[in-house]
Design a protein around this motif. Structure first.
Motif, mmCIF file in Angstrom:
data_model
loop_
_atom_site.group_PDB
_atom_site.id
_atom_site.type_symbol
_atom_site.label_atom_id
_atom_site.label_comp_id
_atom_site.label_asym_id
_atom_site.label_seq_id
_atom_site.Cartn_x
_atom_site.Cartn_y
_atom_site.Cartn_z
ATOM 1 N N ILE A 161 -5.896 5.262 6.671
ATOM 2 C CA ILE A 161 -6.161 6.087 7.387
ATOM 3 C C ILE A 161 -4.754 6.861 7.572
ATOM 4 C CG2 ILE A 161 -6.268 6.749 9.986
ATOM 5 C CD1 ILE A 161 -8.285 4.240 10.329
ATOM 6 N N ALA A 162 -3.537 6.295 7.491
ATOM 7 C CA ALA A 162 -2.247 7.036 7.702
ATOM 8 C C ALA A 162 -2.051 7.612 6.343
ATOM 9 C CB ALA A 162 -1.190 6.039 7.892
ATOM 10 N N VAL A 163 -2.369 6.863 5.118
ATOM 11 C CA VAL A 163 -2.049 7.449 3.935
ATOM 12 C C VAL A 163 -2.940 8.699 3.618
ATOM 13 C CG1 VAL A 163 -1.942 7.252 1.360
ATOM 14 C CG2 VAL A 163 -0.875 5.775 2.896
ATOM 15 N N GLY A 164 -4.309 8.548 3.898
ATOM 16 C CA GLY A 164 -5.335 9.430 3.707
ATOM 17 C C GLY A 164 -4.985 10.702 4.574
ATOM 18 N N PHE A 165 -4.765 10.613 5.711
ATOM 19 C CA PHE A 165 -4.535 11.991 6.362
ATOM 20 C C PHE A 165 -2.939 12.354 6.825
ATOM 21 C CE2 PHE A 165 -8.600 10.187 8.195
ATOM 22 C CZ PHE A 165 -9.487 11.226 7.755
ATOM 23 N N ASN A 200 0.790 -1.155 -0.093
ATOM 24 C CA ASN A 200 -0.117 0.219 0.258
ATOM 25 C C ASN A 200 0.857 1.315 -0.119
ATOM 26 O OD1 ASN A 200 -2.564 -1.302 -0.335
ATOM 27 N ND2 ASN A 200 -2.418 -1.596 2.002
ATOM 28 N N GLY A 201 2.294 1.070 0.195
ATOM 29 C CA GLY A 201 2.968 2.372 0.095
ATOM 30 C C GLY A 201 2.897 3.122 1.230
ATOM 31 N N CYS A 202 2.648 2.538 2.446
ATOM 32 C CA CYS A 202 2.434 3.442 3.835
ATOM 33 C C CYS A 202 3.619 3.356 4.590
ATOM 34 C CB CYS A 202 1.128 2.777 4.286
ATOM 35 S SG CYS A 202 0.934 3.769 5.957
ATOM 36 N N ALA A 203 4.408 4.521 4.158
ATOM 37 C CA ALA A 203 5.607 4.553 5.043
ATOM 38 C C ALA A 203 5.489 4.942 6.312
ATOM 39 C CB ALA A 203 6.486 6.176 4.432
ATOM 40 N N ASN A 204 4.327 5.363 6.993
ATOM 41 C CA ASN A 204 4.281 5.565 8.403
ATOM 42 C C ASN A 204 4.092 4.080 9.118
ATOM 43 O OD1 ASN A 204 2.893 6.983 10.941
ATOM 44 N ND2 ASN A 204 1.674 5.411 10.495
ATOM 45 N N CYS A 205 3.269 3.090 8.317
ATOM 46 C CA CYS A 205 3.247 1.793 8.931
ATOM 47 C C CYS A 205 4.299 0.875 8.781
ATOM 48 C CB CYS A 205 1.739 1.100 8.200
ATOM 49 S SG CYS A 205 0.390 2.252 8.673
ATOM 50 N N ILE A 206 5.094 1.083 7.550
ATOM 51 C CA ILE A 206 6.140 0.381 7.380
ATOM 52 C C ILE A 206 7.322 0.850 8.518
ATOM 53 C CG2 ILE A 206 8.199 -0.254 5.828
ATOM 54 C CD1 ILE A 206 6.346 0.599 3.580
ATOM 55 N N ASN A 207 7.464 2.299 8.816
ATOM 56 C CA ASN A 207 8.252 2.473 9.718
ATOM 57 C C ASN A 207 7.740 1.884 11.091
ATOM 58 O OD1 ASN A 207 10.368 4.271 10.767
ATOM 59 N ND2 ASN A 207 8.677 5.192 11.816
ATOM 60 N N MET A 208 6.758 2.047 11.394
ATOM 61 C CA MET A 208 5.954 1.437 12.729
ATOM 62 C C MET A 208 6.191 0.079 13.061
ATOM 63 S SD MET A 208 2.035 1.946 14.158
ATOM 64 C CE MET A 208 2.155 3.797 13.727
ATOM 65 N N HIS A 209 5.712 -0.810 11.859
ATOM 66 C CA HIS A 209 5.892 -2.234 12.198
ATOM 67 C C HIS A 209 7.027 -2.827 12.026
ATOM 68 C CE1 HIS A 209 1.733 -1.828 12.855
ATOM 69 N NE2 HIS A 209 1.351 -0.987 11.890
ATOM 70 N N THR A 210 8.377 -2.336 11.301
ATOM 71 C CA THR A 210 9.315 -2.580 11.260
ATOM 72 C C THR A 210 10.111 -2.625 12.681
ATOM 73 O OG1 THR A 210 10.494 -0.800 10.011
ATOM 74 C CG2 THR A 210 9.807 -2.621 8.827
ATOM 75 N N ILE A 211 9.810 -1.471 13.323
ATOM 76 C CA ILE A 211 10.507 -1.158 14.627
ATOM 77 C C ILE A 211 9.682 -2.151 15.526
ATOM 78 C CG2 ILE A 211 10.458 0.623 16.512
ATOM 79 C CD1 ILE A 211 10.389 2.683 14.441
ATOM 80 N N GLU A 212 8.390 -2.346 15.556
ATOM 81 C CA GLU A 212 7.571 -3.312 16.344
ATOM 82 C C GLU A 212 8.144 -4.817 16.141
ATOM 83 O OE1 GLU A 212 3.512 -2.768 16.054
ATOM 84 O OE2 GLU A 212 3.845 -0.779 16.770
ATOM 85 N N ALA A 213 8.478 -5.117 15.042
ATOM 86 C CA ALA A 213 8.765 -6.654 14.460
ATOM 87 C C ALA A 213 10.568 -6.887 15.083
ATOM 88 C CB ALA A 213 8.980 -6.544 13.218
ATOM 89 N N ARG A 214 11.395 -5.703 15.050
ATOM 90 C CA ARG A 214 12.516 -5.879 15.349
ATOM 91 C C ARG A 214 12.631 -6.036 17.032
ATOM 92 N NH1 ARG A 214 13.465 -1.562 11.839
ATOM 93 N NH2 ARG A 214 14.451 -2.204 10.179
#
Length: 152
Positions: A135-139, A45-59
């Motif tokens: 939600i993240a991309v839209g706003f 989905n190209g959501c930078a916010n969620c990629i950033n957030m969930h890679t941190i959480e995964a680590r």
């Protein structure tokens, strides 16, 4: 009209309910699998916010850099279990529905590795992360440590 910069401030009741569904979905399967699904959907989905957030959480939950990086090309990467591959294929199929309804093979793999309840749990989780991406991309959201720190 006013720009929405924080959906929690704009619609707190609904966002609290949405978060409750999100937490229930993420707690319905093993954490490592959930994080892979969240990251993969966010990549699609190209959501930078969620990629950033969930890679941190995964680590933080012990995921390796290699497996995180290879999610962009998981089909060719031998580092995922058959169960994870089935979940990633299902994630791809549902996230890319607009490209055509080609989920038959993914559904077959899903059924081979997940119980009926787990299939529903995973499907709800995929829907939840796709919703968060929108939600993240839209706003134009950027969250760090649970707070909006930048709105593009």
């Amino acid at each position: 009209m006013t720009k929405v910069t924080d959906p929690y401030a704009a619609a707190p009741t609904l966002m609290k309910q949405w978060m409750a569904v999100s937490i229930a979905a993420q707690n319905s399967l093993e954490a490592s699998l959930i994080e892979l699904v969240k990251i993969r959907s966010s990549i699609l989905n190209g959501c930078a916010n969620c990629i950033n957030m969930h890679t941190i959480e995964a680590r933080a939950k012990g995921e390796t850099e290699q497996r995180i990086y290879l999610l962009a090309a998981w089909h060719e990467a031998p580092v995922y279990t058959p169960r994870e591959r089935a979940a990633l294929a299902w994630t791809d199929a549902l996230t890319k529905l607009s490209e055509g309804h080609t989920q038959k093979a993914a559904k077959d793999a899903l059924e081979a590795h997940f119980t009926p309840e787990e299939q529903v749990n995973l499907t709800v989780m995929i829907n939840v992360i796709n919703g968060w991406n929108r939600i993240a991309v839209g706003f134009d959201l950027w969250y760090e440590n649970g707070a909006v720190v930048k709105a593009a």
